[in-house]
Scaffold this motif. Structure first.
Motif, PDB file in Angstrom:
ATOM      1  N   PRO A  91       0.816  -1.213   0.000  1.00 46.26           N
ATOM      2  CA  PRO A  91       0.000   0.000   0.000  1.00 46.26           C
ATOM      3  C   PRO A  91       0.853   1.269   0.000  1.00 46.26           C
ATOM      4  O   PRO A  91       1.987   1.260   0.505  1.00 46.26           O
ATOM      5  CB  PRO A  91      -0.812  -0.117   1.304  1.00 46.26           C
ATOM      6  N   PRO A  92       0.321   2.379  -0.531  1.00 45.47           N
ATOM      7  CA  PRO A  92       1.088   3.634  -0.577  1.00 45.47           C
ATOM      8  C   PRO A  92       1.572   4.106   0.788  1.00 45.47           C
ATOM      9  O   PRO A  92       2.665   4.663   0.888  1.00 45.47           O
ATOM     10  CB  PRO A  92       0.095   4.624  -1.193  1.00 45.47           C
ATOM     11  N   GLU A  93       0.786   3.886   1.836  1.00 43.31           N
ATOM     12  CA  GLU A  93       1.229   4.343   3.155  1.00 43.31           C
ATOM     13  C   GLU A  93       2.448   3.565   3.628  1.00 43.31           C
ATOM     14  O   GLU A  93       3.306   4.108   4.355  1.00 43.31           O
ATOM     15  CB  GLU A  93       0.090   4.245   4.178  1.00 43.31           C
ATOM     16  N   VAL A  94       2.568   2.307   3.211  1.00 47.56           N
ATOM     17  CA  VAL A  94       3.755   1.526   3.553  1.00 47.56           C
ATOM     18  C   VAL A  94       4.955   2.028   2.751  1.00 47.56           C
ATOM     19  O   VAL A  94       6.067   2.170   3.282  1.00 47.56           O
ATOM     20  CB  VAL A  94       3.514   0.023   3.293  1.00 47.56           C
ATOM     21  N   GLN A  95       4.744   2.297   1.464  1.00 41.92           N
ATOM     22  CA  GLN A  95       5.806   2.890   0.647  1.00 41.92           C
ATOM     23  C   GLN A  95       6.333   4.163   1.305  1.00 41.92           C
ATOM     24  O   GLN A  95       7.546   4.355   1.443  1.00 41.92           O
ATOM     25  CB  GLN A  95       5.276   3.268  -0.747  1.00 41.92           C
ATOM     26  N   ARG A  96       5.423   5.049   1.664  1.00 38.44           N
ATOM     27  CA  ARG A  96       5.806   6.352   2.215  1.00 38.44           C
ATOM     28  C   ARG A  96       6.648   6.169   3.483  1.00 38.44           C
ATOM     29  O   ARG A  96       7.708   6.788   3.632  1.00 38.44           O
ATOM     30  CB  ARG A  96       4.560   7.177   2.521  1.00 38.44           C
ATOM     31  N   ALA A  97       6.203   5.322   4.379  1.00 35.20           N
ATOM     32  CA  ALA A  97       6.924   5.118   5.640  1.00 35.20           C
ATOM     33  C   ALA A  97       8.314   4.554   5.389  1.00 35.20           C
ATOM     34  O   ALA A  97       9.297   4.979   6.023  1.00 35.20           O
ATOM     35  CB  ALA A  97       6.118   4.193   6.550  1.00 35.20           C
ATOM     36  N   ARG A  98       8.421   3.601   4.475  1.00 34.35           N
ATOM     37  CA  ARG A  98       9.723   2.994   4.199  1.00 34.35           C
ATOM     38  C   ARG A  98      10.690   4.006   3.595  1.00 34.35           C
ATOM     39  O   ARG A  98      11.867   4.063   3.978  1.00 34.35           O
ATOM     40  CB  ARG A  98       9.557   1.809   3.243  1.00 34.35           C
ATOM     41  N   VAL A  99      10.209   4.788   2.639  1.00 30.12           N
ATOM     42  CA  VAL A  99      11.102   5.735   1.968  1.00 30.12           C
ATOM     43  C   VAL A  99      11.545   6.833   2.931  1.00 30.12           C
ATOM     44  O   VAL A  99      12.711   7.221   2.954  1.00 30.12           O
ATOM     45  CB  VAL A  99      10.413   6.339   0.728  1.00 30.12           C
ATOM     46  N   MET A 100      10.627   7.313   3.754  1.00 29.19           N
ATOM     47  CA  MET A 100      10.989   8.347   4.732  1.00 29.19           C
ATOM     48  C   MET A 100      12.020   7.811   5.722  1.00 29.19           C
ATOM     49  O   MET A 100      12.968   8.513   6.091  1.00 29.19           O
ATOM     50  CB  MET A 100       9.738   8.833   5.470  1.00 29.19           C
ATOM     51  N   ALA A 101      11.865   6.558   6.132  1.00 23.20           N
ATOM     52  CA  ALA A 101      12.786   5.972   7.108  1.00 23.20           C
ATOM     53  C   ALA A 101      14.186   5.796   6.533  1.00 23.20           C
ATOM     54  O   ALA A 101      15.183   6.002   7.239  1.00 23.20           O
ATOM     55  CB  ALA A 101      12.243   4.632   7.587  1.00 23.20           C
TER      56      ALA A 101
END
Length: 203
Positions: free
Chosen positions: A134-144
Motif C-alpha cells: 500500500p502507498p502508506e507503507v511505501q511512504r513510511a519505508r522511503v521516509m525511514a
C-alpha cells in the motif's frame, strides 16, 4: 533466447530485497538503477551529454551527476525530465540488453523501477513481476531510509504509475506487506515457476 522476468514496483515496495532473494536462488540480476548509476558516475558514459544539455552545475566536484540537484530540476519541470530521459534511456536500454544476453543462468531478473511507465520495457520481458504494497507503507519505508519529507515522497509516488496500473500490467505479484518468511515462500514458488517456464522454452 534468455528467459526474462521484468521486476518492478513503486518506490519503497521492496524491489531490491526481492531481487536479492531471486539471485540467492540462482537467477541473474540486471539492474537498470545500477546501470544508471554507472552511467552517471564520475567518468560515466552519460556525463558528457548531460553536462552539454544541462550545464556543468549538474555535476559534483568529482564529475559525477549531482543527483539531488538533478532530481529537483526534473520534478519542477517535465520538459527537463524528458530531456534527461532522452539521454539516459537509450544508454540504459543498450547496456541492459548487453547484460541480459551475457553470462549463463536459468533466467534473468530485469529490475526496472519504471517498467510500466517507460517505453517498451515490458515487451522485452517474458513475465512482469510486480512487488506490491500500500502507498502508506511505501511512504513510511522511503521516509525511514532516505530522510525525505512526506510531501517529497508523495510527489515521487505521484510521478510513478498508480498501484492499479502496475497490478493491471502484472503477470505475477508479490505482496510485500508481510514478513520475510512470507516473502521467501512467495519467491520460492515463483522461482520454481520461472525455472519451469524457462526450461520449457525451445532452445
Amino acid at each position: 533466447m534468455t528467459f526474462v522476468v521484468g521486476l518492478t514496483g513503486g518506490i519503497g515496495s521492496g524491489k531490491s530485497t526481492v531481487a536479492d532473494l531471486f539471485v540467492a536462488r540462482g537467477a541473474r540480476l540486471v539492474d537498470t538503477d545500477a546501470i544508471a548509476h554507472a552511467l552517471t558516475a564520475a567518468g560515466g558514459a552519460a556525463m558528457p551529454a548531460l553536462r552539454a544539455a544541462f550545464g556543468d552545475d549538474i555535476a559534483t566536484a568529482d564529475g559525477a551527476l549531482d543527483r539531488a540537484r538533478m532530481r529537483a530540476r526534473v520534478f519542477a519541470d517535465p520538459a527537463e525530465r524528458s530531456r534527461l530521459e532522452a539521454i539516459l534511456h537509450p544508454l540504459i536500454r543498450a547496456e541492459s540488453r548487453r547484460q541480459v544476453d551475457a553470462g549463463d543462468a536459468p533466467y534473468v531478473v530485469l529490475a526496472v523501477p519504471l517498467l510500466i511507465e517507460s517505453g517498451d520495457w515490458s515487451q522485452r520481458c517474458d513475465r512482469v513481476l510486480v512487488v506490491d504494497c500500500p502507498p502508506e507503507v511505501q511512504r513510511a519505508r522511503v521516509m525511514a531510509r532516505s530522510g525525505l519529507a512526506a510531501d517529497e515522497v508523495d510527489r515521487i509516488i505521484a510521478a510513478q504509475a498508480t498501484r492499479a496500473q502496475r497490478l493491471a500490467a502484472a503477470d505475477d505479484v508479490i505482496d510485500n506487506t508481510g514478513g520475510l518468511q512470507a516473502l521467501n515462500e512467495r519467491v520460492d514458488a515463483l522461482h520454481r515457476h520461472y525455472l519451469g517456464l524457462a526450461s520449457a522454452r525451445p532452445a
